[in-house]
Scaffold this motif. Structure first.
Motif, mmCIF file in Angstrom:
data_model
loop_
_atom_site.group_PDB
_atom_site.id
_atom_site.type_symbol
_atom_site.label_atom_id
_atom_site.label_comp_id
_atom_site.label_asym_id
_atom_site.label_seq_id
_atom_site.Cartn_x
_atom_site.Cartn_y
_atom_site.Cartn_z
ATOM 1 N N GLY A 123 0.799 -1.229 0.000
ATOM 2 C CA GLY A 123 0.000 0.000 0.000
ATOM 3 C C GLY A 123 0.824 1.266 0.000
ATOM 4 N N MET A 124 2.071 1.189 -0.432
ATOM 5 C CA MET A 124 2.957 2.350 -0.480
ATOM 6 C C MET A 124 2.795 3.009 -1.851
ATOM 7 S SD MET A 124 6.230 0.528 1.338
ATOM 8 C CE MET A 124 7.208 2.012 1.632
ATOM 9 N N GLU A 125 2.477 4.305 -1.850
ATOM 10 C CA GLU A 125 2.141 5.001 -3.084
ATOM 11 C C GLU A 125 3.324 5.792 -3.648
ATOM 12 O OE1 GLU A 125 -1.074 8.223 -4.813
ATOM 13 O OE2 GLU A 125 -1.200 7.596 -2.718
ATOM 14 N N VAL A 126 3.825 5.357 -4.788
ATOM 15 C CA VAL A 126 4.864 6.087 -5.515
ATOM 16 C C VAL A 126 4.151 7.017 -6.491
ATOM 17 C CG1 VAL A 126 6.826 5.912 -7.085
ATOM 18 C CG2 VAL A 126 6.504 4.186 -5.302
ATOM 19 N N CYS A 127 4.452 8.310 -6.417
ATOM 20 C CA CYS A 127 3.806 9.300 -7.293
ATOM 21 C C CYS A 127 4.481 9.371 -8.656
ATOM 22 C CB CYS A 127 3.841 10.680 -6.651
ATOM 23 S SG CYS A 127 3.025 10.766 -5.055
ATOM 24 N N GLU A 182 -0.465 9.854 4.078
ATOM 25 C CA GLU A 182 -1.474 10.622 4.813
ATOM 26 C C GLU A 182 -0.835 11.372 5.988
ATOM 27 O OE1 GLU A 182 -4.738 11.141 4.209
ATOM 28 O OE2 GLU A 182 -4.515 10.023 2.338
ATOM 29 N N SER A 183 0.212 10.790 6.585
ATOM 30 C CA SER A 183 0.845 11.388 7.764
ATOM 31 C C SER A 183 2.240 10.803 7.928
ATOM 32 C CB SER A 183 0.021 11.077 9.022
ATOM 33 O OG SER A 183 0.036 9.682 9.271
ATOM 34 N N MET A 184 3.023 11.399 8.798
ATOM 35 C CA MET A 184 4.345 10.853 9.101
ATOM 36 C C MET A 184 4.217 9.513 9.822
ATOM 37 S SD MET A 184 6.726 12.611 7.743
ATOM 38 C CE MET A 184 8.266 12.273 8.591
ATOM 39 N N GLU A 185 3.162 9.350 10.601
ATOM 40 C CA GLU A 185 2.936 8.074 11.278
ATOM 41 C C GLU A 185 2.699 6.962 10.250
ATOM 42 O OE1 GLU A 185 1.221 10.947 12.113
ATOM 43 O OE2 GLU A 185 2.447 11.365 13.878
ATOM 44 N N GLU A 186 1.903 7.263 9.198
ATOM 45 C CA GLU A 186 1.673 6.278 8.148
ATOM 46 C C GLU A 186 2.977 5.945 7.441
ATOM 47 O OE1 GLU A 186 -0.910 5.526 4.083
ATOM 48 O OE2 GLU A 186 -0.355 7.574 4.612
ATOM 49 N N ARG A 187 3.778 6.964 7.156
ATOM 50 C CA ARG A 187 5.072 6.746 6.499
ATOM 51 C C ARG A 187 5.932 5.812 7.334
ATOM 52 N NH1 ARG A 187 10.114 7.289 7.082
ATOM 53 N NH2 ARG A 187 11.425 7.488 5.255
ATOM 54 N N LYS A 188 6.015 6.106 8.620
ATOM 55 C CA LYS A 188 6.830 5.278 9.518
ATOM 56 C C LYS A 188 6.339 3.836 9.524
ATOM 57 C CE LYS A 188 8.394 4.819 14.256
ATOM 58 N NZ LYS A 188 8.287 5.252 15.640
ATOM 59 N N ARG A 189 5.030 3.638 9.599
ATOM 60 C CA ARG A 189 4.447 2.298 9.611
ATOM 61 C C ARG A 189 4.753 1.558 8.310
ATOM 62 N NH1 ARG A 189 0.554 0.263 7.172
ATOM 63 N NH2 ARG A 189 -0.400 2.206 6.517
ATOM 64 N N GLN A 190 4.596 2.242 7.173
ATOM 65 C CA GLN A 190 4.836 1.596 5.882
ATOM 66 C C GLN A 190 6.303 1.197 5.708
ATOM 67 O OE1 GLN A 190 3.288 4.224 2.871
ATOM 68 N NE2 GLN A 190 1.202 3.481 3.140
ATOM 69 N N TRP A 191 7.218 2.086 6.088
ATOM 70 C CA TRP A 191 8.635 1.754 5.914
ATOM 71 C C TRP A 191 9.092 0.674 6.885
ATOM 72 C CZ3 TRP A 191 11.522 2.312 1.853
ATOM 73 C CH2 TRP A 191 11.144 3.250 0.893
ATOM 74 N N GLU A 192 8.498 0.630 8.071
ATOM 75 C CA GLU A 192 8.809 -0.466 8.995
ATOM 76 C C GLU A 192 8.340 -1.792 8.414
ATOM 77 O OE1 GLU A 192 7.185 0.527 12.838
ATOM 78 O OE2 GLU A 192 8.791 1.951 13.256
ATOM 79 N N ALA A 193 7.124 -1.807 7.851
ATOM 80 C CA ALA A 193 6.603 -3.033 7.226
ATOM 81 C C ALA A 193 7.489 -3.437 6.051
ATOM 82 C CB ALA A 193 5.156 -2.817 6.768
#
Length: 112
Positions: free
Chosen positions: A34-38, A57-68
């Motif tokens: 679910g990581m969106e490349v523009c 959507e937020s820095m929290e989402e970014r952190k969660r996605q990169w951890e995953a």
């Protein structure tokens, strides 16, 4: 919305390896997670660099996605296999951005 510009400096002679890794694996893993490349670019002057932007959507989402992503089994296998002949990426630079309110008034953008 938060945008991240990622700039990859590639070790000499490894540009084809990073192209292959992104095209054959990394972009698909991003999509699955679910990581969106523009958008995605290569250096016009043929410097060993790649540039791409991602949207969150937020820095929290970014952190969660990169951890995953960093813990993803497929990614770790692909990375290990692709680096058997040595590391590919020398350095990753990150720039975090937000859309300027005064620009979006009626101007089309590549992100729309």
């Amino acid at each position: 919305m938060i945008y991240e510009l990622r700039i990859y400096t590639i070790f000499p002679g490894k540009i084809d390896a990073i192209r292959k890794r992104f095209s054959d694996h990394t972009l698909g893993i991003f999509d699955r997670l679910g990581m969106e490349v523009c958008d995605f670019w290569e250096d016009l002057e043929e410097q060993p660099k790649l540039y791409y932007t991602m949207r969150y959507e937020s820095m929290e989402e970014r952190k969660r996605q990169w951890e995953a992503f960093s813990q993803d089994q497929e990614w770790n296998e692909v990375k290990q296999k692709s680096e058997q002949g040595g590391k590919i990426v020398e350095r990753v630079e990150q720039v975090f951005m937000k859309r300027a309110d005064y620009f979006s008034a009626g101007y089309p953008t590549i992100l729309d």
